[in-house]
Structures are given as C-alpha cells and as structure tokens.
Design an enzyme around this catalytic site. Structure first.
Site, mmCIF file in Angstrom:
data_model
loop_
_atom_site.group_PDB
_atom_site.id
_atom_site.type_symbol
_atom_site.label_atom_id
_atom_site.label_comp_id
_atom_site.label_asym_id
_atom_site.label_seq_id
_atom_site.Cartn_x
_atom_site.Cartn_y
_atom_site.Cartn_z
ATOM 1 N N CYS A 95 44.661 -25.228 -12.991
ATOM 2 C CA CYS A 95 43.847 -26.307 -13.590
ATOM 3 C C CYS A 95 42.991 -25.621 -14.639
ATOM 4 O O CYS A 95 41.822 -25.322 -14.415
ATOM 5 C CB CYS A 95 42.967 -26.971 -12.531
ATOM 6 S SG CYS A 95 43.891 -27.735 -11.199
ATOM 7 N N ALA A 127 42.183 -25.951 -18.196
ATOM 8 C CA ALA A 127 41.401 -26.341 -19.379
ATOM 9 C C ALA A 127 39.910 -26.468 -19.047
ATOM 10 O O ALA A 127 39.581 -26.903 -17.946
ATOM 11 C CB ALA A 127 41.924 -27.668 -19.917
ATOM 12 N N PRO A 128 39.032 -26.083 -19.974
ATOM 13 C CA PRO A 128 39.293 -25.634 -21.352
ATOM 14 C C PRO A 128 39.621 -24.147 -21.485
ATOM 15 O O PRO A 128 39.673 -23.650 -22.600
ATOM 16 C CB PRO A 128 37.976 -25.962 -22.043
ATOM 17 C CG PRO A 128 36.927 -25.798 -20.984
ATOM 18 C CD PRO A 128 37.584 -26.244 -19.705
ATOM 19 N N ASP A 144 51.575 -31.331 -13.971
ATOM 20 C CA ASP A 144 50.759 -31.824 -12.866
ATOM 21 C C ASP A 144 50.805 -30.783 -11.759
ATOM 22 O O ASP A 144 51.868 -30.543 -11.171
ATOM 23 C CB ASP A 144 51.317 -33.173 -12.386
ATOM 24 C CG ASP A 144 50.450 -33.788 -11.307
ATOM 25 O OD1 ASP A 144 49.647 -33.059 -10.682
ATOM 26 O OD2 ASP A 144 50.578 -35.008 -11.081
ATOM 27 N N CYS A 187 33.227 -26.806 -8.637
ATOM 28 C CA CYS A 187 31.799 -26.819 -8.967
ATOM 29 C C CYS A 187 31.166 -28.013 -8.248
ATOM 30 O O CYS A 187 30.382 -28.750 -8.827
ATOM 31 C CB CYS A 187 31.559 -26.842 -10.473
ATOM 32 S SG CYS A 187 32.354 -28.206 -11.332
HETATM 33 C C1 LIG Z 1 37.178 -27.798 -13.322
HETATM 34 S S1 LIG Z 1 38.206 -28.112 -14.647
HETATM 35 C C2 LIG Z 1 38.904 -26.505 -14.929
HETATM 36 C C3 LIG Z 1 37.986 -25.576 -15.699
HETATM 37 C C4 LIG Z 1 38.693 -24.321 -16.151
HETATM 38 N N1 LIG Z 1 39.316 -23.619 -15.038
HETATM 39 C C5 LIG Z 1 37.773 -23.370 -16.866
HETATM 40 O O1 LIG Z 1 37.300 -22.407 -16.279
HETATM 41 O O2 LIG Z 1 37.533 -23.594 -18.067
HETATM 42 C C6 LIG Z 1 39.561 -28.923 -13.886
HETATM 43 C C7 LIG Z 1 40.750 -29.160 -14.789
HETATM 44 O O3 LIG Z 1 41.793 -29.674 -13.977
HETATM 45 C C8 LIG Z 1 42.563 -30.555 -14.764
HETATM 46 N N2 LIG Z 1 43.360 -31.369 -13.821
HETATM 47 C C9 LIG Z 1 42.998 -32.485 -13.155
HETATM 48 N N3 LIG Z 1 44.007 -32.918 -12.387
HETATM 49 C C10 LIG Z 1 45.034 -32.052 -12.566
HETATM 50 C C11 LIG Z 1 46.357 -31.976 -12.071
HETATM 51 N N4 LIG Z 1 46.835 -32.873 -11.195
HETATM 52 N N5 LIG Z 1 47.149 -30.971 -12.501
HETATM 53 C C12 LIG Z 1 46.693 -30.048 -13.394
HETATM 54 N N6 LIG Z 1 45.451 -30.081 -13.904
HETATM 55 C C13 LIG Z 1 44.620 -31.069 -13.493
HETATM 56 C C14 LIG Z 1 41.542 -31.297 -15.600
HETATM 57 O O4 LIG Z 1 42.147 -31.817 -16.762
HETATM 58 C C15 LIG Z 1 40.531 -30.190 -15.900
HETATM 59 O O5 LIG Z 1 40.813 -29.608 -17.149
#
Ligand SMILES: C[S@@+](CC[C@H](N)C(=O)[O-])C[C@H]1O[C@@H](n2cnc3c(N)ncnc32)[C@H](O)[C@@H]1O
Length: 414
Positions: A227, A229-230, A277, A349
């Site tokens: 997961c 982004a960003p 996903d 978080c």
């Molecule tokens: C907490 S943020 C991640 C922050 C990132 N690890 C960083 O340090 O910059 C969670 C991320 O999970 C993504 N996300 C949500 N559901 C997801 C899924 N089913 N599969 C993959 N990514 C997912 C969101 O788009 C979001 O960018």
C-alpha cells in the site's frame, strides 16, 4: 480541505490561508457549538455562512488580530462569497461572539469532547483504548505538528546535513533515538531546504521512519510495498537497499501511483510501480514469493489528526469495521505472497485496537503458518501492545501515532 488550505505554488497568501483553514478545522467542534448559541436556527444556516462564521470565530479566539478587524473582514467576505444578505447576520453574530465569548465557551467547555474539539465517539474510543494517555493524546491532536526530515545517509551523514541547515540559518535538532530524523525548529518551505530537490532529505514523521528498519530488508531480497502511495516508506526502503533493490510498490489508486513516481524521481531511485488491489494478488503478482512485505494499510488515520484535523469531522464510527475488514483481507493476501521465513511488517497510523492488534489477532487465527516476532525498537514513550508496539501522539518521542507488528512465515508454512 485542499481548496480551502491553498494549493502548493498558489498565491503569496497561501501559507496564511492554509494556517487559517487548518486552525479552523482543528477547533471547529469547539467553535461551532459556541456560535450556535447565538443563532435562532443554527441548522438553517447556509454552508458558506457557517464556514465564514467559524473561520472568523477562529481568528477572534486563536489569533492576535484585533477582533474588530476580523469582524469587518468577515462582513466583506460575506459579500465576496455572494451571500450579501447574510452580511448583517455575520456582523451581529460575530460582534456578540467577541463580547460574550468567555461565557459562550465556558458553556461549551463543560463537555470534554467540545473542549478538545473532537467528536464524542472518538473521545470515547480513545479513552477506552488509552485510559492513562487519553488526555495527552487529545491535547496533542490539537498542536501544530513538527516538520521532521529523513536524511538519506548514502548521500551524506546526518551531521553533514545539520551543517548544511546551519549554513542556511535553519535551526534543527537530531532525534537521538532515530538514525535518520532531524526536526526543524520551525517548518520551512521544502524548496528552501538544502538538498531537497536532489533527494538528500524527505519530509517524514520520525515514527513513520521506523518502518523501513523494522522490515529488515537487505539487498538481494524481493520486497513488496503493498500500500505504497505516496511513496514515503518506498523511498526510505530504496535508500536502505541501495542501487540493486528489487522492490515492487503497489497501490490501488492509479492517480496516487503518479505520486510515488514523482517522489522516486526526486530521490533518483527506482522501483516497479504497479496499480493493483492488495487484497487480490492476481491483479499485480507474478507468482514469485516476496522475502519482505510492508503492509502500510489504509486506516482511520486517527494517529495523524494533528496533521489532518479534518479527520475529526470526516471520520464516522461506522467507518472502522470496514477498515478492519480491508486490513485483514490485505494482510491475508500478503501472507499468501510471503516466502517461507519471510517477514511481513504491518503498520497503521491508527490509535484504535480494532485496526491494530485486532487485525493481527484475526490473522493469527486464520493463518497457522505465521507467528508474531517481537520488535526490537526503543522509542521514548512507546507502548508494547498485543502482537506489536504503539506510538502515541503526546508521548515523549513527539511522533504521530503508529502501530507496528511483525509477522514471520514459518518454514513449514505454505
Ligand atoms: C497509509 S497510506 C500508505 C502510505 C505510504 N506507505 C507512505 O508511506 O507514503 C495507504 C495507501 O493504501 C492504498 N490502498 C487502499 N486500499 C488498497 C488496496 N486494496 N490495495 C492497495 N492499496 C490500497 C491507498 O490508496 C493509500 O495510498
């Protein structure tokens, strides 16, 4: 919120507009009930007028501007917003607010939730999860967060970076318990930071900087950032892995993949970026097991309220079970991609146990091939929790709130 807070590269007023917007969001749940006492039908108020009254009340209560100047500016703003007919009401309500605010706020402050400007359900959840620390957490959630940098040590030591900051008269302190973190005495525009454009430093909370170390990835390993982004943690992992890193960064939001790409470009680092996903490996996985997987899961973000005060207004209690279900599904899918002896770091978080130890407990019940590993981490005020560790806002370390847990797949695992 972004529209209110002013986009990067906007007008010269951008930082002031952003500060006013963030401050108003931070204190909205205290200011709004104070203003409502001055209205006959608070629910009938048009949204722009309600927002204008809240912004002005915030300026009156929390800024050094003379109150009468704020009231006049709010009346002008009503005209600019095209709600001329509300100008009289804005004037009358704000003048009364200026005069009567000690009594108005005293009535509001009789409720803990209103006094700390949090929704009541969240105060209840935080108080029951953290009975000893709740007050500190709630107060810390309303403070201005520090600006903390992560230094890429492959480009120069932290001491070198401190010297570069000193050369530009930017005050900063090293965070002693972290190998990389530097906290600025005052937030700065990133363009003014030495080495930012070339990737020597990134902006990242010191608590978030723990993830890359805890994953214990080394060159030659296949690493998945599930997961991503960003890309804050992706970048740190790449800095530690060096040039030959084999890292796949996945996110299900295609738009946010571009953010990872932009960050890695600045850092001059490369990874395989995939939209997919994380609950469904078939959307991105080539079938070769990963030695290390970071699941930095989507969550309620209740640990980062001081940076994103709108969370207090947007989040609902009914959001939490779907977050937990998604978190379990992502970790379970990640376990299926993990090599024998491989290590998975779960992080959120969130301050809510349902999204943290509750998720790990559900995984341990479903996945006999994994066990938890104790995390060797020493941070002031860190709390050991079932299966993992928790950093709390308001604790001695001064970080955002994070939960970390580590799972290992046993060699007999499939
Ligand atoms: C907490 S943020 C991640 C922050 C990132 N690890 C960083 O340090 O910059 C969670 C991320 O999970 C993504 N996300 C949500 N559901 C997801 C899924 N089913 N599969 C993959 N990514 C997912 C969101 O788009 C979001 O960018």
């Amino acid at each position: 919120m972004e529209a209110l807070a002013g986009r990067r590269g906007g007008s010269a007023d951008g930082p002031a507009v952003r500060a006013i917007a963030l401050g108003t969001l931070r204190w909205y749940l205290r200011l709004s009930p104070a203003i409502s006492q001055l209205l006959e039908r608070p629910d009938a108020l048009a949204a722009p007028v309600r927002a204008l009254l809240a912004v002005a009340a915030h300026q009156v209560e929390y800024s050094r501007n003379p109150p009468e100047v704020t009231v006049d500016a709010a009346v002008d703003a009503a005209r600019l917003l095209g709600v001329d007919r509300a100008a009289g009401l804005v004037n009358a309500v704000l003048r009364r607010f200026v005069r009567e605010r000690p009594a108005l706020l005293a009535r509001v402050d009789a409720s803990l939730a209103a006094r700390v400007a949090h929704p009541a359900w969240l105060v209840d959840r935080i108080s029951s999860a953290w009975p000893e620390q709740a007050e500190e957490i709630l107060l810390a959630n309303n403070l201005h967060p520090p600006m903390t940098l992560r230094v890429d040590l492959s480009r120069g030591s932290r001491a070198d970076y401190m010297a570069a900051l000193a050369n530009r008269s930017i005050g900063a302190k090293e965070i002693q318990w972290s190998g990389y973190a530097v906290t600025l005495d005052r937030p700065q525009p990133v363009e003014d930071l030495p080495g930012f454009a070339d990737g020597w430093v990134s902006v990242q909370d010191a608590g978030a900087q723990l993830a890359a170390d805890l994953l214990q990835a080394s060159p030659g390993m296949r690493v998945l950032d599930a997961c991503a982004a960003p890309g804050g943690k992706t970048g740190h992992l790449l800095e530690l892995l060096g040039g030959s890193a084999d890292l796949t960064a996945v996110d299900n939001d295609e738009g946010r993949i571009a953010l990872i790409a932009g960050n890695l470009e600045r850092l001059r680092r490369a990874a395989q970026l995939q939209a997919g996903d994380a609950r469904d490996p078939s959307t991105f996985w080539d079938g070769r097991a990963f030695h290390r997987i970071l699941v930095d899961a989507p969550c309620s973000s209740t640990g980062v309220i001081r940076r994103h005060p709108d969370i207090k207004l947007l989040r609902r209690p009914e959001d939490i079970p779907p977050f937990a279900a998604t978190q379990v599904a992502i970790v379970q899918a990640a376990v299926s991609m993990l090599a024998a002896d491989g290590r998975l770091l779960y992080s959120t978080c969130s301050l809510l146990p349902e999204e943290n130890e509750g998720v790990i407990a559900a995984i341990l019940e479903r996945e006999p091939a994994v066990r938890t590993v104790e995390l060797a981490v020493a941070v002031p005020g860190l709390v050991r929790r079932p299966h993992g560790v928790q950093l709390l806002p308001g604790a001695a370390a001064g970080t955002d709130g994070f939960y970390y847990a580590c799972l290992e797949k046993t060699t007999t695992g499939t």
